[in-house]
Design a protein around this motif. Structure first.
Motif, PDB file in Angstrom:
ATOM      1  N   PRO A  65     -13.664 -10.396   9.113  1.00 26.41           N
ATOM      2  CA  PRO A  65     -14.738 -11.262   9.617  1.00 26.41           C
ATOM      3  C   PRO A  65     -15.192 -12.325   8.627  1.00 26.41           C
ATOM      4  CG  PRO A  65     -15.241  -8.936   9.992  1.00 26.41           C
ATOM      5  CD  PRO A  65     -14.066  -8.979   9.092  1.00 26.41           C
ATOM      6  N   ASP A  66     -15.236 -11.984   7.328  1.00 30.68           N
ATOM      7  CA  ASP A  66     -15.715 -12.917   6.313  1.00 30.68           C
ATOM      8  C   ASP A  66     -15.172 -12.508   4.955  1.00 30.68           C
ATOM      9  OD1 ASP A  66     -17.325 -10.744   5.429  1.00 30.68           O
ATOM     10  OD2 ASP A  66     -18.969 -11.376   6.722  1.00 30.68           O
ATOM     11  N   LEU A  67     -15.474 -13.335   3.961  1.00 27.52           N
ATOM     12  CA  LEU A  67     -14.928 -13.099   2.618  1.00 27.52           C
ATOM     13  C   LEU A  67     -15.407 -11.773   2.038  1.00 27.52           C
ATOM     14  CD1 LEU A  67     -14.446 -15.598  -0.231  1.00 27.52           C
ATOM     15  CD2 LEU A  67     -15.785 -13.565  -0.694  1.00 27.52           C
ATOM     16  N   GLU A  68     -16.665 -11.422   2.251  1.00 27.41           N
ATOM     17  CA  GLU A  68     -17.178 -10.173   1.677  1.00 27.41           C
ATOM     18  C   GLU A  68     -16.400  -8.975   2.205  1.00 27.41           C
ATOM     19  OE1 GLU A  68     -21.837 -10.834   0.714  1.00 27.41           O
ATOM     20  OE2 GLU A  68     -21.307 -10.855   2.834  1.00 27.41           O
ATOM     21  N   ALA A  69     -16.181  -8.949   3.517  1.00 25.43           N
ATOM     22  CA  ALA A  69     -15.435  -7.834   4.104  1.00 25.43           C
ATOM     23  C   ALA A  69     -14.001  -7.819   3.579  1.00 25.43           C
ATOM     24  CB  ALA A  69     -15.449  -7.947   5.631  1.00 25.43           C
ATOM     25  N   VAL A  89       0.850  -1.188   0.000  1.00 23.05           N
ATOM     26  CA  VAL A  89       0.000   0.000   0.000  1.00 23.05           C
ATOM     27  C   VAL A  89       0.889   1.242   0.000  1.00 23.05           C
ATOM     28  CG1 VAL A  89      -1.865   1.225   1.172  1.00 23.05           C
ATOM     29  CG2 VAL A  89      -1.709  -1.274   1.345  1.00 23.05           C
ATOM     30  N   PRO A  90       0.785   2.093  -1.023  1.00 23.66           N
ATOM     31  CA  PRO A  90       1.613   3.309  -1.059  1.00 23.66           C
ATOM     32  C   PRO A  90       1.424   4.137   0.202  1.00 23.66           C
ATOM     33  CG  PRO A  90       0.504   2.986  -3.157  1.00 23.66           C
ATOM     34  CD  PRO A  90      -0.074   1.972  -2.215  1.00 23.66           C
ATOM     35  N   ASN A  91       2.537   4.676   0.679  1.00 21.58           N
ATOM     36  CA  ASN A  91       2.559   5.574   1.853  1.00 21.58           C
ATOM     37  C   ASN A  91       2.283   4.860   3.175  1.00 21.58           C
ATOM     38  OD1 ASN A  91       2.996   7.867   0.153  1.00 21.58           O
ATOM     39  ND2 ASN A  91       0.794   7.915  -0.297  1.00 21.58           N
ATOM     40  N   HIS A  92       2.135   3.529   3.137  1.00 21.97           N
ATOM     41  CA  HIS A  92       2.033   2.788   4.393  1.00 21.97           C
ATOM     42  C   HIS A  92       3.372   2.107   4.634  1.00 21.97           C
ATOM     43  CE1 HIS A  92      -0.212   1.071   7.730  1.00 21.97           C
ATOM     44  NE2 HIS A  92       0.398  -0.074   7.485  1.00 21.97           N
ATOM     45  N   PRO A  93       3.926   2.208   5.845  1.00 17.69           N
ATOM     46  CA  PRO A  93       5.306   1.756   6.059  1.00 17.69           C
ATOM     47  C   PRO A  93       5.542   0.274   5.864  1.00 17.69           C
ATOM     48  CG  PRO A  93       4.252   2.328   8.155  1.00 17.69           C
ATOM     49  CD  PRO A  93       3.354   2.810   7.072  1.00 17.69           C
ATOM     50  N   ASP A  94       4.556  -0.565   6.171  1.00 15.90           N
ATOM     51  CA  ASP A  94       4.751  -2.017   6.112  1.00 15.90           C
ATOM     52  C   ASP A  94       3.805  -2.647   5.105  1.00 15.90           C
ATOM     53  OD1 ASP A  94       6.590  -1.965   8.324  1.00 15.90           O
ATOM     54  OD2 ASP A  94       4.849  -1.735   9.645  1.00 15.90           O
ATOM     55  N   ALA A  95       4.218  -3.783   4.564  1.00 14.42           N
ATOM     56  CA  ALA A  95       3.290  -4.592   3.783  1.00 14.42           C
ATOM     57  C   ALA A  95       2.194  -5.106   4.716  1.00 14.42           C
ATOM     58  CB  ALA A  95       4.019  -5.759   3.134  1.00 14.42           C
ATOM     59  N   LEU A  96       0.994  -5.260   4.179  1.00  8.53           N
ATOM     60  CA  LEU A  96      -0.143  -5.733   4.968  1.00  8.53           C
ATOM     61  C   LEU A  96      -0.608  -7.080   4.428  1.00  8.53           C
ATOM     62  CD1 LEU A  96      -2.280  -2.460   5.241  1.00  8.53           C
ATOM     63  CD2 LEU A  96      -1.018  -3.566   7.092  1.00  8.53           C
ATOM     64  N   ILE A  97      -0.769  -8.047   5.306  1.00  9.74           N
ATOM     65  CA  ILE A  97      -1.359  -9.327   4.935  1.00  9.74           C
ATOM     66  C   ILE A  97      -2.841  -9.266   5.277  1.00  9.74           C
ATOM     67  CG2 ILE A  97      -1.418 -11.803   5.406  1.00  9.74           C
ATOM     68  CD1 ILE A  97       1.581 -11.658   5.993  1.00  9.74           C
ATOM     69  N   VAL A  98      -3.692  -9.464   4.277  1.00  6.81           N
ATOM     70  CA  VAL A  98      -5.143  -9.441   4.474  1.00  6.81           C
ATOM     71  C   VAL A  98      -5.677 -10.847   4.252  1.00  6.81           C
ATOM     72  CG1 VAL A  98      -7.340  -8.514   3.654  1.00  6.81           C
ATOM     73  CG2 VAL A  98      -5.311  -7.044   3.708  1.00  6.81           C
ATOM     74  N   THR A  99      -6.427 -11.371   5.223  1.00 12.94           N
ATOM     75  CA  THR A  99      -6.946 -12.744   5.130  1.00 12.94           C
ATOM     76  C   THR A  99      -8.301 -12.848   5.822  1.00 12.94           C
ATOM     77  OG1 THR A  99      -6.310 -15.059   5.478  1.00 12.94           O
ATOM     78  CG2 THR A  99      -5.846 -13.558   7.279  1.00 12.94           C
ATOM     79  N   ASP A 100      -9.262 -13.599   5.280  1.00 12.71           N
ATOM     80  CA  ASP A 100      -9.243 -14.322   4.032  1.00 12.71           C
ATOM     81  C   ASP A 100     -10.207 -13.599   3.101  1.00 12.71           C
ATOM     82  OD1 ASP A 100      -9.757 -16.088   1.906  1.00 12.71           O
ATOM     83  OD2 ASP A 100      -9.722 -17.845   3.161  1.00 12.71           O
ATOM     84  N   ALA A 101      -9.753 -13.285   1.914  1.00  4.58           N
ATOM     85  CA  ALA A 101     -10.557 -12.484   0.987  1.00  4.58           C
ATOM     86  C   ALA A 101     -10.937 -13.247  -0.269  1.00  4.58           C
ATOM     87  CB  ALA A 101      -9.789 -11.217   0.606  1.00  4.58           C
ATOM     88  N   ALA A 102     -10.730 -14.566  -0.310  1.00  5.01           N
ATOM     89  CA  ALA A 102     -10.968 -15.272  -1.563  1.00  5.01           C
ATOM     90  C   ALA A 102     -11.451 -16.709  -1.437  1.00  5.01           C
ATOM     91  CB  ALA A 102      -9.690 -15.265  -2.406  1.00  5.01           C
ATOM     92  N   ILE A 103     -11.306 -17.357  -0.299  1.00  2.00           N
ATOM     93  CA  ILE A 103     -11.616 -18.787  -0.210  1.00  2.00           C
ATOM     94  C   ILE A 103     -12.785 -19.067   0.734  1.00  2.00           C
ATOM     95  CG2 ILE A 103     -10.750 -21.066   0.414  1.00  2.00           C
ATOM     96  CD1 ILE A 103      -9.477 -20.041  -2.105  1.00  2.00           C
ATOM     97  N   ASN A 104     -12.643 -18.685   1.992  1.00  2.00           N
ATOM     98  CA  ASN A 104     -13.637 -19.032   3.014  1.00  2.00           C
ATOM     99  C   ASN A 104     -14.726 -17.962   3.086  1.00  2.00           C
ATOM    100  OD1 ASN A 104     -12.430 -21.517   4.495  1.00  2.00           O
ATOM    101  ND2 ASN A 104     -10.708 -20.108   4.255  1.00  2.00           N
ATOM    102  N   ILE A 105     -15.939 -18.336   2.719  1.00  2.00           N
ATOM    103  CA  ILE A 105     -17.012 -17.351   2.597  1.00  2.00           C
ATOM    104  C   ILE A 105     -17.462 -16.844   3.963  1.00  2.00           C
ATOM    105  CG2 ILE A 105     -19.372 -16.980   1.793  1.00  2.00           C
ATOM    106  CD1 ILE A 105     -18.812 -19.103  -0.365  1.00  2.00           C
ATOM    107  N   ALA A 106     -17.827 -17.747   4.845  1.00  2.42           N
ATOM    108  CA  ALA A 106     -18.302 -17.373   6.182  1.00  2.42           C
ATOM    109  C   ALA A 106     -17.618 -18.272   7.197  1.00  2.42           C
ATOM    110  CB  ALA A 106     -19.819 -17.497   6.274  1.00  2.42           C
ATOM    111  N   PRO A 107     -16.354 -18.030   7.496  1.00  5.16           N
ATOM    112  CA  PRO A 107     -15.586 -18.939   8.352  1.00  5.16           C
ATOM    113  C   PRO A 107     -16.117 -18.985   9.781  1.00  5.16           C
ATOM    114  CG  PRO A 107     -14.357 -16.913   7.941  1.00  5.16           C
ATOM    115  CD  PRO A 107     -15.556 -16.885   7.034  1.00  5.16           C
ATOM    116  N   THR A 108     -16.073 -20.181  10.352  1.00  2.68           N
ATOM    117  CA  THR A 108     -16.433 -20.359  11.757  1.00  2.68           C
ATOM    118  C   THR A 108     -15.256 -19.928  12.635  1.00  2.68           C
ATOM    119  OG1 THR A 108     -15.550 -22.605  11.842  1.00  2.68           O
ATOM    120  CG2 THR A 108     -17.851 -22.340  11.129  1.00  2.68           C
TER     121      THR A 108
END
Length: 336
Positions: free
Chosen positions: A270-274, A156-175
């Motif tokens: 919280p979930d894949l949509e978010a 992300v430009p202008n943010h000091p660190d790389a950000l890991i975002v999970t989960d945005a593609a596999i688990n739709i509504a994880p328990t």
């Protein structure tokens, strides 16, 4: 997974092509350093499933030319060669495993992992569901006891660190149980990328526990599970809203005293949509690049999009190289 890269002087990792363009180098600085660190590791063999368009085939060849991967192309051989000829790509030294269609390509690519011939999978022009369906197959898949999940490594430009975002593609509504694995996968990834202090923010719409918002209850439970050793290798805090997870100023205004608040480098949604909306908002509104990787299987799975830039595709391959290297180091340490 405990393997870590030894990143020294970031200046060593600047792409020479960008020296005449400081803005370009700064724009992709995190990915430049990631790729340079990956090039110090052993090249890995990667099964590329159905690279039957110019974009996916070019991405695999470019990663090969950079010394990150040794691709094995799995798909209709004549079609792949025709695409290469049209694109001016040299496949002379590249192995091709013939497959009639995309489903067979996915199955044969997964089989290469099962046989130990490759250390990673890479999505070509087939649909993600086809590749993941073959990967999670109970008969011939490459599942482990760990739940499979996706991580974006975001520059992300202008943010000091790389950000890991999970989960945005596999688990739709994880328990809650699913989220334990999703977060552990992300923590292991962070360590593989050389992050020493992994700080996980469990995101919600607010930073207080509220019985009417289930994600806040789960966030509190996950933090307690980390205290009990059910999640390891990181500091967790949550619930946290996005602003007070990544902005020290926002955390201070809310009077949140935490080693994670304002300094998170892993964002657990919280979930894949978010997660999907967060990642795409960062990409399209903040100009972020998003390298994608699937973890929890017997091999990392490189997920790329047709909209990905060259640097993002290379970064995704670099992430897989670092994960594979960390797994080798962890296996060696276990044997020793």
């Amino acid at each position: 997974m405990t393997g870590q890269s030894n990143i020294t002087n970031p200046a060593d990792f600047v792409n020479p092509a960008n020296l005449a363009n400081p803005a370009a180098s700064e724009r992709h600085g995190k990915y430049e350093r990631l790729i340079a660190a990956a090039k110090k590791e052993n090249t890995i063999k990667v099964a590329v499933a159905h690279p039957c368009d110019e974009v996916s085939l070019t991405g695999a060849v470019e990663a090969k030319e950079l010394g990150l991967i040794e691709p094995i192309l799995v798909g209709p051989a004549e079609r792949i060669r025709a695409i290469a000829t049209k694109a001016g790509l040299d496949l002379t030294a590249v192995e091709i495993v013939d497959a009639q269609h995309s489903h067979e390509s996915a199955a044969k690519a997964v089989e290469l992992v099962s046989s130990g011939k490759v250390e990673a999978l890479m999505k070509g022009s087939l649909h993600t569901d086809e590749l993941m369906g073959a990967a999670v197959s109970k008969q011939a898949g490459i599942r482990t006891s760990r739940r499979i999940s996706h991580c974006f490594v975001m520059d992300v430009p202008n943010h000091p660190d790389a950000l890991i975002v999970t989960d945005a593609a596999i688990n739709i509504a994880p328990t809650l149980e699913d989220k334990v694995d999703i977060i552990q996968n992300a923590i292991d990834l962070a360590h593989a990328l050389g992050v020493e202090d992994v700080r996980v923010a469990i995101l919600s719409a607010m930073e207080t526990v509220n019985s009417k918002v289930p994600s806040t209850i789960e966030a509190a439970a996950l933090c307690k599970m980390a205290e009990r050793g059910q999640i390891t290798g990181a500091i967790l805090d949550g619930p946290l809203a996005l602003d007070n997870a990544i902005s020290p100023e926002a955390a201070a205004i809310k009077k949140i005293v935490s080693p994670v608040a304002g300094r998170a480098n892993v964002l657990a949604v919280p979930d894949l949509e978010a997660g999907n909306m967060l990642a795409k908002s960062l990409s399209f509104l903040a100009g972020a690049d998003a390298a994608g990787i699937v973890l929890g299987a017997r091999a990392p799975i490189i997920l790329t999009s047709r909209a990905d830039s060259v640097i993002t595709r290379l970064a995704s391959c670099a992430v897989a190289v670092m994960v594979a290297a960390a797994r080798r180091k962890s296996a060696s340490a276990s044997i020793a």
